[in-house]
Structure formats: C-alpha cells, structure tokens
Design a protein around this motif. Structure first.
Motif, PDB file in Angstrom:
ATOM      1  N   PRO B 105       0.804  -1.230   0.000  1.00 17.48           N
ATOM      2  CA  PRO B 105       0.000   0.000   0.000  1.00 17.48           C
ATOM      3  C   PRO B 105       0.837   1.280   0.000  1.00 17.48           C
ATOM      4  CG  PRO B 105      -0.071  -1.101   2.157  1.00 17.48           C
ATOM      5  CD  PRO B 105       0.688  -1.989   1.248  1.00 17.48           C
ATOM      6  N   LEU B 106       0.278   2.305  -0.624  1.00 10.16           N
ATOM      7  CA  LEU B 106       0.900   3.615  -0.640  1.00 10.16           C
ATOM      8  C   LEU B 106       0.242   4.492   0.424  1.00 10.16           C
ATOM      9  CD1 LEU B 106       1.943   2.483  -3.296  1.00 10.16           C
ATOM     10  CD2 LEU B 106       1.433   4.647  -4.385  1.00 10.16           C
ATOM     11  N   PRO B 107       1.016   5.395   1.043  1.00  7.39           N
ATOM     12  CA  PRO B 107       0.436   6.260   2.081  1.00  7.39           C
ATOM     13  C   PRO B 107      -0.415   7.381   1.486  1.00  7.39           C
ATOM     14  CG  PRO B 107       2.768   6.750   1.818  1.00  7.39           C
ATOM     15  CD  PRO B 107       2.458   5.619   0.878  1.00  7.39           C
ATOM     16  N   LEU B 108      -1.594   7.028   1.016  1.00  5.34           N
ATOM     17  CA  LEU B 108      -2.510   8.011   0.430  1.00  5.34           C
ATOM     18  C   LEU B 108      -3.772   8.041   1.293  1.00  5.34           C
ATOM     19  CD1 LEU B 108      -2.232   6.983  -3.328  1.00  5.34           C
ATOM     20  CD2 LEU B 108      -1.535   9.196  -2.389  1.00  5.34           C
ATOM     21  N   ALA B 109      -3.887   9.037   2.162  1.00  4.86           N
ATOM     22  CA  ALA B 109      -5.045   9.112   3.053  1.00  4.86           C
ATOM     23  C   ALA B 109      -6.302   9.458   2.262  1.00  4.86           C
ATOM     24  CB  ALA B 109      -4.795  10.163   4.127  1.00  4.86           C
ATOM     25  N   ASP B 110      -7.454   9.107   2.816  1.00  2.00           N
ATOM     26  CA  ASP B 110      -8.718   9.513   2.206  1.00  2.00           C
ATOM     27  C   ASP B 110      -8.734  11.031   2.062  1.00  2.00           C
ATOM     28  OD1 ASP B 110      -9.322   6.888   2.434  1.00  2.00           O
ATOM     29  OD2 ASP B 110     -10.796   7.120   4.028  1.00  2.00           O
ATOM     30  N   GLY B 111      -9.250  11.500   0.955  1.00  2.00           N
ATOM     31  CA  GLY B 111      -9.320  12.940   0.723  1.00  2.00           C
ATOM     32  C   GLY B 111      -8.100  13.492   0.013  1.00  2.00           C
ATOM     33  N   THR B 112      -7.041  12.675  -0.193  1.00  2.00           N
ATOM     34  CA  THR B 112      -5.834  13.158  -0.863  1.00  2.00           C
ATOM     35  C   THR B 112      -6.137  13.484  -2.330  1.00  2.00           C
ATOM     36  OG1 THR B 112      -4.504  11.719   0.538  1.00  2.00           O
ATOM     37  CG2 THR B 112      -3.434  12.602  -1.425  1.00  2.00           C
ATOM     38  N   ALA B 113      -5.645  14.658  -2.759  1.00  2.66           N
ATOM     39  CA  ALA B 113      -5.802  15.035  -4.165  1.00  2.66           C
ATOM     40  C   ALA B 113      -4.634  14.473  -4.953  1.00  2.66           C
ATOM     41  CB  ALA B 113      -5.843  16.561  -4.287  1.00  2.66           C
ATOM     42  N   ILE B 114      -4.936  13.808  -6.057  1.00  3.62           N
ATOM     43  CA  ILE B 114      -3.898  13.255  -6.932  1.00  3.62           C
ATOM     44  C   ILE B 114      -4.264  13.598  -8.370  1.00  3.62           C
ATOM     45  CG2 ILE B 114      -3.358  11.345  -5.355  1.00  3.62           C
ATOM     46  CD1 ILE B 114      -4.985   9.497  -7.236  1.00  3.62           C
ATOM     47  N   ALA B 115      -3.410  13.211  -9.313  1.00  5.29           N
ATOM     48  CA  ALA B 115      -3.778  13.279 -10.729  1.00  5.29           C
ATOM     49  C   ALA B 115      -3.248  12.016 -11.375  1.00  5.29           C
ATOM     50  CB  ALA B 115      -3.172  14.515 -11.388  1.00  5.29           C
ATOM     51  N   ALA B 116      -4.053  11.435 -12.265  1.00  5.61           N
ATOM     52  CA  ALA B 116      -3.627  10.229 -12.967  1.00  5.61           C
ATOM     53  C   ALA B 116      -3.929  10.413 -14.442  1.00  5.61           C
ATOM     54  CB  ALA B 116      -4.344   8.994 -12.425  1.00  5.61           C
ATOM     55  N   GLY B 117      -2.903  10.224 -15.282  1.00 11.37           N
ATOM     56  CA  GLY B 117      -3.077  10.481 -16.702  1.00 11.37           C
ATOM     57  C   GLY B 117      -3.523  11.918 -16.937  1.00 11.37           C
ATOM     58  N   GLY B 118      -3.091  12.828 -16.059  1.00  9.70           N
ATOM     59  CA  GLY B 118      -3.437  14.240 -16.186  1.00  9.70           C
ATOM     60  C   GLY B 118      -4.818  14.602 -15.679  1.00  9.70           C
ATOM     61  N   VAL B 119      -5.598  13.641 -15.221  1.00  9.49           N
ATOM     62  CA  VAL B 119      -6.957  13.926 -14.739  1.00  9.49           C
ATOM     63  C   VAL B 119      -6.932  14.089 -13.220  1.00  9.49           C
ATOM     64  CG1 VAL B 119      -9.337  13.087 -14.585  1.00  9.49           C
ATOM     65  CG2 VAL B 119      -7.975  12.600 -16.628  1.00  9.49           C
ATOM     66  N   PRO B 120      -7.440  15.234 -12.708  1.00  6.43           N
ATOM     67  CA  PRO B 120      -7.472  15.408 -11.261  1.00  6.43           C
ATOM     68  C   PRO B 120      -8.415  14.402 -10.604  1.00  6.43           C
ATOM     69  CG  PRO B 120      -8.356  17.362 -12.372  1.00  6.43           C
ATOM     70  CD  PRO B 120      -7.969  16.385 -13.439  1.00  6.43           C
ATOM     71  N   ALA B 121      -8.035  13.934  -9.432  1.00  5.68           N
ATOM     72  CA  ALA B 121      -8.815  12.889  -8.770  1.00  5.68           C
ATOM     73  C   ALA B 121      -8.633  12.998  -7.267  1.00  5.68           C
ATOM     74  CB  ALA B 121      -8.369  11.512  -9.253  1.00  5.68           C
ATOM     75  N   THR B 122      -9.541  12.372  -6.519  1.00  4.67           N
ATOM     76  CA  THR B 122      -9.497  12.374  -5.064  1.00  4.67           C
ATOM     77  C   THR B 122      -9.618  10.949  -4.561  1.00  4.67           C
ATOM     78  OG1 THR B 122     -10.768  14.428  -5.166  1.00  4.67           O
ATOM     79  CG2 THR B 122     -10.513  13.435  -2.994  1.00  4.67           C
ATOM     80  N   VAL B 123      -8.793  10.603  -3.575  1.00  2.92           N
ATOM     81  CA  VAL B 123      -8.928   9.302  -2.922  1.00  2.92           C
ATOM     82  C   VAL B 123     -10.164   9.383  -2.026  1.00  2.92           C
ATOM     83  CG1 VAL B 123      -7.857   7.641  -1.364  1.00  2.92           C
ATOM     84  CG2 VAL B 123      -6.440   8.959  -2.965  1.00  2.92           C
ATOM     85  N   VAL B 124     -11.136   8.494  -2.255  1.00  2.00           N
ATOM     86  CA  VAL B 124     -12.410   8.578  -1.532  1.00  2.00           C
ATOM     87  C   VAL B 124     -12.424   7.665  -0.309  1.00  2.00           C
ATOM     88  CG1 VAL B 124     -14.887   8.091  -1.687  1.00  2.00           C
ATOM     89  CG2 VAL B 124     -13.734   9.271  -3.551  1.00  2.00           C
ATOM     90  N   ALA B 125     -12.046   6.416  -0.465  1.00  6.28           N
ATOM     91  CA  ALA B 125     -12.120   5.480   0.659  1.00  6.28           C
ATOM     92  C   ALA B 125     -11.246   4.281   0.351  1.00  6.28           C
ATOM     93  CB  ALA B 125     -13.566   5.033   0.884  1.00  6.28           C
ATOM     94  N   ARG B 126     -10.721   3.667   1.406  1.00  9.66           N
ATOM     95  CA  ARG B 126      -9.981   2.402   1.266  1.00  9.66           C
ATOM     96  C   ARG B 126     -10.968   1.297   0.936  1.00  9.66           C
ATOM     97  NH1 ARG B 126      -4.785   3.050   1.007  1.00  9.66           N
ATOM     98  NH2 ARG B 126      -5.476   5.048   0.265  1.00  9.66           N
ATOM     99  N   TYR B 127     -10.493   0.264   0.277  1.00  9.11           N
ATOM    100  CA  TYR B 127     -11.317  -0.930   0.152  1.00  9.11           C
ATOM    101  C   TYR B 127     -11.273  -1.662   1.487  1.00  9.11           C
ATOM    102  CZ  TYR B 127     -13.802  -4.738  -1.921  1.00  9.11           C
ATOM    103  OH  TYR B 127     -14.779  -5.653  -2.203  1.00  9.11           O
ATOM    104  N   PRO B 128     -12.442  -2.058   2.046  1.00  7.23           N
ATOM    105  CA  PRO B 128     -12.422  -2.662   3.373  1.00  7.23           C
ATOM    106  C   PRO B 128     -11.563  -3.921   3.422  1.00  7.23           C
ATOM    107  CG  PRO B 128     -14.578  -2.934   2.328  1.00  7.23           C
ATOM    108  CD  PRO B 128     -13.790  -1.964   1.494  1.00  7.23           C
TER     109      PRO B 128
END
Lengths: 243, 347
Positions: B105-128
């Motif tokens: 796993p990568l240390p990406l907390a919920d709510g973290t703003a990222i971009a993938a393939g140039g598209v802005p995105a937000t980490v919403v929730a971990r998979y349980p």
C-alpha cells in the motif's frame, strides 16, 4: 463545482455505526450533508470529524418520530430546495436483551413501528417535493430479520418487513416523479445496535460497517431507474440491476 | 480418504514470459492440455474444434482489456495507478502501486488530491480489509486519459512489454477489463471458422475482470477474497444454453470469468438473464452448476482461480493434471498454454 451544483443528502441516525459510516462515505463523495440523530453531542462529534475530512456538514438533533423535527429537517432545505438522497437509517431495536413476541411490551412494539415504519414514511412525505426536484433517491435500511423470523427479533423484524413493503410500493408510486426507492439490508455488523441485541456477548466476529463501502459505491453510482423497487443485501456476493 | 503420492511442494511451473506472437508464432499456436478420467492428453490448441461435438456451445467473454495502468502523481511523488473496476460517474476501484513491479500500500489518506493520466482525482475510501486498494473519484475524461497515457497492466514475469493489442481476445467488444480474460486469447478466426463448420455454437457474456493481484492476507472478514466485478448474461445466451441442453450438447465456458458470470446469473433453480456486479466465489464448497466444460489458462497455486478449477474437476484430478502440465513444460499465465477439462458427469 459551486455550492449550487452540490448534491445534498440527509442521513438519519448518523451519530454512530452504519449511519456514521454512510455520512463519511457521502461526505467524501462531495455530498452536502444534513445529519440527524437524537443525541446532540455524538452527532456534533461526527460532524466535526467529517468537516476535518473536508465535508460540508450540518446537523439537526431530534427524534424522527417528532413531526416538528421532521418539519425542521424539510425547512432546512428551503422552500424550493432540492434533495438528492435520503437515507432512513435511524432504527429502534426494542428492549435489550431481546424478548420473544409473547413478552414484548406493546408500548415497545408501538415505538418500534413508529421509528422504523411510520417515521421513514413521514419523512418521505415531508421531503417528496424536494426529492422530486432532485430526481432523488431514497434508501431505507432494512434487515434479514424482516424475512427470517428469528426468535427475539419479531418486533424489529415485523417493522422492517413493513418498511420493505413501503419501499416497494413507493418505488412504483414515485416512479413518474423521478424518485427511486430501495431497501438495503446491510447484514450483521459490529455496531452498538447489534451489541444491544446480544448484551454481554462477544460480537467481534461481525465486520465493521466499513465492509459495506463497496456496496454504497456501487449503488449510488447506478442509474436510479435500474435499481428502484429492489431490495439489496450489501454483503451478498451479487448485486443485480434491472434490464 | 484420498491417497496423495506427491508430498513434496510442486516444482515451479514454466511461465510464459511473452506472447506466442513475440515467439514468432500465431496466437492459436499454443499447447492444449486435455484432462479426462483416463488421464491427460497433450494436444495443440488448433485441434480444439475436433475435440468438441456438433451441438456443443462455447460461451465466451466479450470484455475488452483497457490500458488501465496510468502514471500518477500526488503528495507522495510519482506512482502508478491501476484502474481495476469502474463503479460509475468517474468513481473507480484502483490499486496505487510504486511501480508495475512494486505493489503498495501507498500512504494516500482519504481525501488526498492526486492526478492520474493528467486527470485530477481524489482518494475517496480504502477498500475494506485490503489497504492496497482504494476508491478514487476522477474529475475528467478517464477513457481519454487511458487512451493517451494508459498502458496494459503488466506483471514482472514478462520479458517483453507486450502492446495492448496482444491483450485483446478475438471476442473483445466491450471495453472494461483491467486484466485480459486470457482463456479466450488463443482463439483465432480460423479456429472459430472450423468450430462453426463443425456445428459448434458460440454465445457470449461480459465480465470485466479487475486486478487479480490479491494475496492470501487480503481476505476480508466473512467474505471470500474476490472483488465485485461488472457482469452481464443476456437473454440470448440463456436461451442458447437451454437449447444446447435440450439437444444433449455440452456447454463449454471459455475462462473462469465466464464460469463466474454464469453462476452469478443462476438463482439456485435456473439460469436467468442477469446484469450487475458479482463477487461470486466458485469453490468446492460452492460448486458450479451451469457449464459442463472449461477452457482455462494455467493458474498459480493459492489463487481463487484454482479453487474454481478444483470445484470443476475435483481436487485430485486437478492436481494430477497440474503435475502433468508442470512435468511436460506447459507455460503458465496469460500468454501461456491452455487446459480443457470437463465436470464429472452428474449422478
């Protein structure tokens, strides 16, 4: 996205357990939240925690069986307010430990029906205009006790069976208004309510409410017309849509 | 009680480190292992039509493979985001990885703003229960980003970075799989033509395969270690299967994805047209009832695919087939050889 475009959701019973988990998920999904529960302090704590995650949260403490409280919930949306999602999650279990139906005090049974059947319908009646404006969804939280006839769960189960039929009937009646209605059985969860059903027993083998996240992610991204009228089990191995 | 001859750990199988095309062959020039009660037979995949009878039905998966691995950037720097399954409206179940070879796993907390393939995105929730997987919400055109920046999800055993076309089967029609439904890969137009001439039918389902990189520790309390995946079993396929059965033909599933789609559409009594998300786990405890035969790649020990195969063939017969395949040098994984087996006749 401006505040005007933001989707709005109401979750009842949001101070703990499944309601709190749903509020968190919806907040992370950028819904503007109005949360209700009977007790103010735990509700405020949840709201504060979700705001720290970046969610837009308002709270309105109150009892869903109280008509004035329900009116106040509707008034928060404003006269031309729009509602995208109503989650009727607040539920009454009845006496703890559970009792067989022959020993269930009738005033307890009436309270169970008031909270679990009458109040959700009353809230839907109150919010129907706002839901119609938002082409909104209603999610009524049900239970496998509505189907199985478990000893001790008769009062609660009967109320949820009634709620299931209310959901199915409303789904048909509200289809033309563009409102979808589903019943969701979250499955056994490690929550205060489940503990109250089994006081003193170890329920740590039940999963935490987080186990239902994939289901909410799925349900809330389906076309409402493809799911309305259905009853889902959040922990089942298949979630089917119409057509 | 069953007798186990081999007590030693099975020897490591040979892995297909590139596609047949990269070895200078056609896609249908792979080996076919056929399991029967009398033993194993070593054949060429091109003999498949002769092994089936007129009136048999092949059920194939029409899911096409996405270029689902995107370069991504966030507060932790550059990483790779594998898009496993689209839940809708820009919400994807993803696997953030340090690199194709290095999982999280990568240390990406919920709510973290990222971009993938140039598209802005937000980490919403971990998979349980599975910290390596996260729901991510995109604000932009994900298919366009994939078509520009995406690459097929490739694992470390490949010696050649195979292009996306090599990850498509001849049946691919509906984009949506993060990993190729690989049992259909050896099929070619000439095999299909030979099957058609022999009177073998073809029907289709869709099941979009997510990431298969689950590990034994990923088992969620009370739930089998499978992720929900979109599937559709159309009415035409339900009817074709019923017609095949009535005429005494056999239903051959091309791939474990097809078995899972068909079982998801079976309500315990009958097969019905069905569409939704499924994590139906097929195992000896929950055996399959729809397909009579299965064409499948060769799968690694300890995976849910093997549980499905054990349910299909019986554990002892499957282990015997795999011991044979290892000894005979069959190639494992998505670009490797395939295995045809039949469910023992029902009593």
């Amino acid at each position: 996205m401006t505040a005007e475009d933001r989707r709005r959701a109401i979750v009842t019973g949001a101070s703990q357990g499944l309601g709190e988990l749903l509020a968190q998920f919806l907040g992370d999904e950028h819904y503007e939240l109005l949360l209700t529960a009977r007790r103010r302090e735990p509700l405020e704590r949840v709201a504060e925690r979700l705001r720290r995650r970046g969610a837009a949260v308002e709270v309105l403490p109150g009892d869903v069986t109280d008509a004035a409280h329900r009116r106040a919930v509707a008034e928060r949306l404003g006269p031309a307010g729009r509602l995208d999602l109503l989650v009727n999650n607040a539920s009454e279990l009845g006496p703890s430990p559970l009792r067989p139906l022959t020993e269930l005090p009738l005033e307890s049974f009436r309270r169970i029906l008031e909270v679990n059947v009458v109040a959700p319908l009353a809230l839907i009646q109150e919010l129907a205009p706002a839901l119609a404006r938002g082409h909104g969804r209603v999610v009524n939280i049900t239970s496998d006790a509505a189907i199985e006839g478990y000893a001790g769960w008769g009062g609660y189960g009967a109320s949820k069976a009634a709620l299931d039929l209310v959901s199915r009937t409303l789904a048909g009646e509200l289809r033309t208004a563009g409102i979808s209605v589903v019943s969701v059985d979250p499955g056994d969860l490690r929550t205060a309510m489940h503990q109250a059903a089994y006081p003193g027993q170890d329920i740590s083998d039940r999963p935490l409410p987080e186990v239902t996240v994939p289901f909410w992610a799925w349900l809330l991204h389906r076309d409402p017309a493809a799911v309305t009228g259905r009853r889902y089990r959040a922990q089942s191995d298949r979630w089917e849509v119409a057509g | 009680m069953s007798t186990r001859v081999a007590t030693a750990r099975p020897s490591a199988p040979a892995l297909a480190d590139r596609s047949p095309e990269s070895r200078g062959r056609q896609r249908d020039e792979v080996r076919l292992l056929v399991s029967a009660t009398t033993g194993e037979r070593d054949l060429s995949f091109r003999s498949l039509p002769d092994l089936l009878a007129p009136g048999d039905l092949l059920v194939v998966n029409e899911s096409a493979t996405l270029p689902a691995s995107l370069p991504a950037v966030g507060p932790i720097g550059e990483f790779r985001l594998h898009l496993a399954t689209e839940f809708g409206d820009g919400l994807w179940l993803t696997e953030p990885r340090w690199s194709p070879a290095r999982p999280g796993p990568l240390p990406l907390a919920d709510g973290t703003a990222i971009a993938a393939g140039g598209v802005p995105a937000t980490v919403v929730a971990r998979y349980p229960g599975i910290a390596r997987l996260a729901f991510v919400r995109f604000e932009g055109d994900v298919p366009a980003a994939m078509s520009i920046y995406g690459e097929p999800i490739r694992y470390g055993y490949l010696r050649v970075p195979e292009p996306l076309e090599r990850y498509q089967t001849v049946f691919a029609r509906v984009p949506g799989s993060a990993e190729m439904p690989s049992a259909g890969r050896p099929f070619s137009t000439r095999i299909l033509e030979a099957a058609r001439r022999r009177g073998i039918g073809i029907a289709s389902v869709v099941l979009h395969a997510g990431v298969s990189s689950l590990e034994p520790g990923d088992i969620v309390t009370g739930a089998p270690p499978l992720l929900p995946e979109p599937y559709a079993v159309p009415a035409a396929t339900v009817e074709a299967i019923a017609r095949t059965r009535r005429a005494g033909g056999r239903v051959i599933a091309v791939g474990t994805t097809v078995v899972r789609a068909l079982e998801s559409a079976h309500d315990g009594c009958s097969l019905r047209p069905s569409r939704g998300f499924s994590r139906r786990y097929v195992s000896p405890a929950q055996p399959p009832v729809v397909a009579d035969g299965l064409i499948s790649g060769l799968h690694a020990e300890g995976t849910t695919h093997l549980d499905l195969l054990d349910a299909f063939l019986g554990r002892a017969a499957r282990e015997r087939a795999y011991a044979h395949a290892r000894a005979a040098g069959y190639l494992w994984h998505e670009f490797g050889d395939v295995h045809l087996s039949f469910r023992p006749a029902r009593a």
